[in-house]
Design a protein around this motif. Structure first.
Motif, short mmCIF file in Angstrom:
data_model
loop_
_atom_site.label_atom_id
_atom_site.label_comp_id
_atom_site.label_asym_id
_atom_site.label_seq_id
_atom_site.Cartn_x
_atom_site.Cartn_y
_atom_site.Cartn_z
N THR A 184 26.53 -32.37 28.87
CA THR A 184 26.39 -32.19 27.39
C THR A 184 25.15 -31.23 27.16
OG1 THR A 184 24.92 -34.15 27.48
CG2 THR A 184 27.29 -34.59 27.09
N TYR A 185 25.25 -30.84 25.98
CA TYR A 185 24.28 -30.06 25.51
C TYR A 185 22.94 -30.90 25.55
CZ TYR A 185 28.11 -27.11 23.60
OH TYR A 185 28.93 -26.23 23.49
N VAL A 186 23.01 -32.11 25.20
CA VAL A 186 21.72 -32.99 25.34
C VAL A 186 21.27 -33.07 26.40
CG1 VAL A 186 21.22 -35.30 24.89
CG2 VAL A 186 22.86 -34.38 23.23
N GLU A 187 22.14 -33.17 27.63
CA GLU A 187 21.58 -33.09 28.94
C GLU A 187 20.95 -31.87 29.34
OE1 GLU A 187 24.21 -35.94 31.82
OE2 GLU A 187 25.39 -34.90 30.05
N LEU A 188 21.63 -30.60 28.92
CA LEU A 188 21.08 -29.26 29.28
C LEU A 188 19.83 -29.03 28.44
CD1 LEU A 188 24.42 -27.61 29.08
CD2 LEU A 188 23.15 -27.85 31.20
N CYS A 189 19.63 -29.34 27.27
CA CYS A 189 18.60 -28.63 26.53
C CYS A 189 17.56 -29.68 25.78
CB CYS A 189 18.94 -27.75 25.55
SG CYS A 189 20.01 -26.42 26.33
N ALA A 190 17.91 -31.09 25.76
CA ALA A 190 17.03 -32.13 25.24
C ALA A 190 16.74 -31.55 23.76
CB ALA A 190 15.91 -32.27 25.99
N PRO A 191 17.63 -31.56 22.95
CA PRO A 191 17.52 -30.83 21.39
C PRO A 191 16.56 -32.14 20.65
CG PRO A 191 19.65 -31.64 21.82
CD PRO A 191 19.19 -31.56 23.19
N CYS A 192 16.36 -33.30 20.93
CA CYS A 192 15.79 -34.28 20.38
C CYS A 192 14.40 -34.45 20.63
CB CYS A 192 16.48 -35.58 20.19
SG CYS A 192 18.07 -35.75 19.56
N GLU A 193 14.17 -33.76 21.75
CA GLU A 193 12.68 -33.89 22.45
C GLU A 193 12.11 -32.52 22.26
OE1 GLU A 193 14.44 -37.20 23.54
OE2 GLU A 193 15.54 -35.57 23.99
N ILE A 194 12.79 -31.45 22.27
CA ILE A 194 12.18 -30.07 22.01
C ILE A 194 12.46 -29.48 20.68
CG2 ILE A 194 12.19 -27.86 22.91
CD1 ILE A 194 12.98 -29.03 25.85
N THR A 195 11.38 -29.23 19.97
CA THR A 195 11.61 -28.53 18.84
C THR A 195 12.14 -27.30 18.84
OG1 THR A 195 10.08 -29.96 17.89
CG2 THR A 195 10.79 -28.42 16.62
N TYR A 196 13.46 -26.93 18.59
CA TYR A 196 13.91 -25.55 18.70
C TYR A 196 13.72 -24.89 17.42
CZ TYR A 196 15.90 -26.48 23.29
OH TYR A 196 15.82 -26.95 24.74
N SER A 197 13.69 -23.66 17.57
CA SER A 197 13.39 -22.76 16.29
C SER A 197 14.90 -22.27 15.53
CB SER A 197 12.67 -21.31 16.73
OG SER A 197 11.70 -21.68 17.48
N VAL A 198 15.77 -22.14 16.39
CA VAL A 198 17.20 -21.72 16.03
C VAL A 198 18.13 -22.09 17.04
CG1 VAL A 198 18.82 -19.67 15.55
CG2 VAL A 198 16.22 -19.58 15.01
N ILE A 199 19.21 -22.78 16.26
CA ILE A 199 20.39 -23.06 17.11
C ILE A 199 21.60 -22.30 16.72
CG2 ILE A 199 22.17 -24.91 17.52
CD1 ILE A 199 19.84 -27.02 16.93
N GLY A 200 22.22 -21.26 17.55
CA GLY A 200 23.20 -20.55 17.35
C GLY A 200 24.38 -21.10 17.59
N HIS A 201 25.52 -20.57 16.96
CA HIS A 201 26.83 -21.46 17.06
C HIS A 201 27.87 -20.13 17.49
CE1 HIS A 201 27.03 -25.53 14.78
NE2 HIS A 201 25.95 -25.08 15.26
N HIS A 202 28.58 -20.49 18.73
CA HIS A 202 29.48 -19.38 19.24
C HIS A 202 30.36 -18.99 18.19
CE1 HIS A 202 32.77 -17.97 21.81
NE2 HIS A 202 31.82 -17.46 22.50
N GLU A 203 30.93 -19.84 17.24
CA GLU A 203 31.77 -19.43 16.42
C GLU A 203 31.40 -18.45 15.26
OE1 GLU A 203 32.69 -23.33 18.10
OE2 GLU A 203 30.93 -22.54 17.11
N THR A 204 30.08 -18.35 15.13
CA THR A 204 29.62 -17.55 14.08
C THR A 204 28.39 -16.63 14.66
OG1 THR A 204 27.84 -19.09 13.64
CG2 THR A 204 29.67 -19.12 12.31
N LEU A 205 28.82 -16.23 16.17
CA LEU A 205 27.67 -15.42 16.78
C LEU A 205 27.45 -14.20 16.23
CD1 LEU A 205 25.97 -15.92 19.25
CD2 LEU A 205 27.90 -14.89 20.79
N GLU A 206 28.63 -13.62 15.44
CA GLU A 206 28.38 -12.08 15.01
C GLU A 206 27.10 -12.11 14.00
OE1 GLU A 206 32.63 -12.40 16.31
OE2 GLU A 206 31.03 -13.69 15.29
N ASP A 207 27.03 -13.23 13.18
CA ASP A 207 26.03 -13.19 12.28
C ASP A 207 24.82 -13.83 13.07
OD1 ASP A 207 27.32 -12.53 10.00
OD2 ASP A 207 28.27 -14.37 9.78
#
Length: 364
Positions: free
Chosen positions: A273-296
């Motif tokens: 899971t993304y949770v296991e890979l990047c710990a998004p609830c423990e690390i305050t990320y600046s931006v989360i990109g989505h593959h489906e809207t990667l062009e933007d």
């Protein structure tokens, strides 16, 4: 004579009074200075620095006003006039924060900031950037961007494909290679981002890449991992065909999958899971990109990190980032509802944290 003697005594008494007053003033001043100095000393004391920690999240790093020069924030994202984030990026971060606070999903949304997580995060010190790798979401291109920024190559076109994932030659240090204090400073100050895509479509991509196409420089997926999954999860043991998607889903949805994960080692990064890979609830990320809207999202990330004038994201082939609902439904059409529900139960945190809908075929 008597009058003169009386006057002499009066002067002595007056002098004694003045002496007492003077000594009292000196003592008072001394006491005041002593207490002021004590307060000043207390204010000058440095905060306690812990040098040995096993989990980064266990130690809160206070925000300091003066960092060493090498840790000074750079880029537009940290300037006085912050970039106005498009509403979609604000909403993504707000959704993430809300789901992280949901106690009902805590086991699916929280993880320790362990070495496994720190190994996934690549560092660009020159431009103060941290990138968490989420395989099967176009990460190769982002690694090329960071390789150029770190100076190993002058342009993306010059990077040989076999160098991108060779971490001894590509000039991309992992966050785990730094000391505890250096890790905490970077996590607090650097621009941090990662990319996600529909969780089930990502699993299909991982299955196709590693077990169907199977690059010849990664033989262990077909010759070691696939047989291990088949032995444990294939119902019809008389079948001799290679790993099927049904076997893969059954393995991933098994609540006791971890005993196999340990055997497979870091190769599991392509489907955990993304949770296991990047710990998004423990690390305050600046931006989360989505593959489906990667062009933007790709141009926005480069601009927010303050590097859009230095490098461009490689050209994205038309249609490659579009969510393929037909493909997902076709892959899951032969899977039992029980196995799909167990799979969703494991990846529910990823669906909820990043705003992906529960699949329609799971609801029918």
């Amino acid at each position: 004579w008597l009058a003169s003697d009386n006057m002499h005594h009066q002067w002595l008494l007056l002098a004694a009074c003045f002496w007492v007053i003077f000594m009292f003033m000196v003592a008072s001043k001394f006491i005041t200075l002593t207490f002021k100095d004590a307060d000043g000393y207390s204010a000058k004391q440095e905060p306690l620095i812990l040098t040995a920690v096993t989990k980064v999240e266990e130690v809160h790093v206070p925000e300091e006003k003066h960092w060493p020069e090498e840790f000074q924030p750079t880029g537009k994202a940290f300037s006085g006039n912050l970039i106005r984030q498009p509403l979609v990026h604000v909403e993504r971060l707000e959704l993430l924060r809300n789901v992280c606070r949901d106690t009902a999903l805590r086991d699916l949304s929280h993880t320790a900031v362990s070495k496994f997580v720190l190994d996934r995060i690549f560092v660009c010190d020159k431009h103060k950037i941290l990138f968490c790798q989420t395989p099967k979401v176009g990460n190769t291109q982002w690694k090329k961007v960071l390789i150029v920024l770190n100076g190993a190559f002058s342009s993306i076109e010059e990077i040989p494909e076999n160098i991108v994932h060779d971490h001894e030659k590509n000039g991309l240090p992992r966050l785990s290679s730094f000391s505890d204090s250096e890790i905490k400073k970077r996590l607090n100050l650097y621009f941090k981002f990662f990319i996600v895509r529909d969780p089930f479509e990502r699993l299909i991509s991982a299955f196709k890449d590693k077990f169907v196409h199977n690059p010849r420089f990664e033989p262990w997926y077909r010759h070691e991992i696939a047989p291990g999954i088949i032995r444990k999860y294939r119902k019809n043991r008389t079948e001799t065909k290679g790993l099927q998607f049904e076997d893969f889903v059954r393995y991933l949805g098994d609540p006791n999958h971890r005993w196999l994960d340990v055997q497979f080692g870091d190769h599991i990064i392509h489907w955990v899971t993304y949770v296991e890979l990047c710990a998004p609830c423990e690390i305050t990320y600046s931006v989360i990109g989505h593959h489906e809207t990667l062009e933007d999202d790709a141009p926005y990330i480069l601009k927010a990190a303050g590097i859009d004038h230095l490098v461009s994201y490689p050209t994205i082939p038309p249609g490659i980032t579009v969510y393929n609902r037909t493909k997902v439904e076709r892959y899951f059409s032969g899977i039992s509802k029980r196995d799909i529900r167990r799979l969703y139960a494991r990846f529910e945190g990823d669906f909820k944290l990043f705003g992906y809908r529960e699949p329609d075929f799971l609801l029918n």
